[in-house]
Design a protein around this motif. Structure first.
Motif, short mmCIF file in Angstrom:
data_model
loop_
_atom_site.label_atom_id
_atom_site.label_comp_id
_atom_site.label_asym_id
_atom_site.label_seq_id
_atom_site.Cartn_x
_atom_site.Cartn_y
_atom_site.Cartn_z
N ASP A 30 -2.67 -4.33 -8.66
CA ASP A 30 -1.49 -3.65 -9.23
C ASP A 30 -0.81 -4.20 -10.18
O ASP A 30 -0.41 -3.71 -11.34
CB ASP A 30 -0.77 -3.03 -8.01
N SER A 86 0.81 -1.45 0.17
CA SER A 86 0.02 -0.12 0.21
C SER A 86 1.00 1.18 0.10
O SER A 86 0.41 2.25 -0.54
CB SER A 86 -0.91 -0.04 1.18
N LYS A 109 3.19 0.53 -9.93
CA LYS A 109 3.31 1.83 -10.55
C LYS A 109 4.44 2.56 -10.14
O LYS A 109 5.22 3.26 -11.03
CB LYS A 109 2.02 2.54 -10.54
N GLU A 110 4.66 2.92 -8.98
CA GLU A 110 5.88 3.68 -8.40
C GLU A 110 7.04 3.00 -8.72
O GLU A 110 8.04 3.54 -8.95
CB GLU A 110 5.53 4.08 -6.96
N SER A 131 3.93 1.13 -4.80
CA SER A 131 3.29 0.11 -5.73
C SER A 131 4.04 -0.27 -7.00
O SER A 131 5.06 0.17 -7.01
CB SER A 131 1.95 0.98 -6.03
N ASP A 136 -1.31 -8.04 -1.47
CA ASP A 136 -1.62 -6.88 -1.41
C ASP A 136 -1.73 -5.87 -2.79
O ASP A 136 -2.25 -5.15 -2.81
CB ASP A 136 -0.84 -6.12 -0.31
N ILE A 137 -1.02 -6.52 -3.54
CA ILE A 137 -0.67 -5.82 -4.74
C ILE A 137 -1.15 -6.58 -5.94
O ILE A 137 -0.65 -6.22 -7.11
CB ILE A 137 0.71 -5.46 -4.93
#
Length: 247
Positions: A157, A121, A126-127, A124, A153-154
């Motif tokens: 993503d 969280s 993306k980051e 990510s 958790d991802i």
């Protein structure tokens, strides 16, 4: 002695036959199976969860010296783990191996971008991609995740950015408890599963694996399978302690 496992609940993970697989990194924990050409053709490697073992990351940069590497691990304190720890181990146990680990870590560290964050969280996929020097030029790469359970958790993503990866290697923990999430992820990702390995931490009393290492291949990439190097880990010739047998 290799122990063969037949787990009906994991039948959905049956790998497709792919002859261009190579094991990169350590013989057991810290090594992962990939199509050889996926490394050659990659622009970048996003590696989440490096810990003390950087054999995999170093192995990939030997094959592809132009690989841009992003290392992400919130647990690692470079001074504590790779400078102070070797001397502590030497003085306490006359153990020289931590110096070897430090050597290989700094070998990859000097040619990489290291980010001390926990993937999930707070940081990510993306980051991670945004950390590349030139996101647009880095067209395709490899995602490797060993993040001790935080992978769940991802999952969404990863699916959202799957077009950026030609191959994904993930270590999945708590398999029995997270089976529904794993099924949903493999369906939504819609990549080819080309290798499934049982981590050497082993199995429970019912021979159900605690941790699986899974290699996913982007179906849009047509890798040349003629350049066979190495051995698929998920067979009797591999170095596994446990092997999943699929019907």
């Amino acid at each position: 002695m290799i122990k063969h496992l037949e787990v009906e609940e994991l039948a959905f993970l049956k790998p497709e036959i792919y002859y261009n697989l190579t094991r990169f990194g350590s013989v057991l924990d810290g090594g992962y199976v990939l199509p050889y050409n996926s490394v050659v053709e990659a622009d970048f490697l996003l590696s989440g969860g490096v810990s003390l073992n950087s054999d995999f990351e170093n192995a990939l940069t030997i094959i592809n010296s132009n690989l841009q590497v992003i290392l992400v691990d919130g647990r690692i304190s470079i001074i504590k783990f790779f400078i102070l720890r070797p001397f502590y181990k030497l003085l306490k146990n006359m153990d020289f191996f931590p110096f070897v680990q430090s050597y290989y870590f700094f070998k990859i560290y000097k040619k990489s971008t290291f980010i001390k964050k926990y993937i999930g969280s707070s940081f990510s996929i993306k980051e991670m991609l945004a950390s590349l020097n030139n996101v647009e030029a880095a067209k395709t790469g490899i995602l490797k995740l060993d993040i001790e359970g935080s992978e769940y958790d991802i999952l969404d993503d990863i699916v959202a950015h799957k077009e950026k990866f030609n191959a994904i290697i993930m270590e999945f923990h708590y398999i029995k408890d997270k089976l529904i999430l794993l099924k949903e992820f493999t369906s939504n990702l819609n990549f080819k599963i080309v290798n499934v390995s049982v981590n050497e931490v082993g199995v429970d009393e019912n021979s159900f694996p605690h941790i699986l290492e899974i290699t996913f291949l982007n179906p849009t990439y047509n890798f040349n399978s003629a350049d066979f190097v190495g051995q698929n880990r998920n067979n009797i010739q591999g170095r596994d302690l446990f092997l999943l047998d699929f019907a």
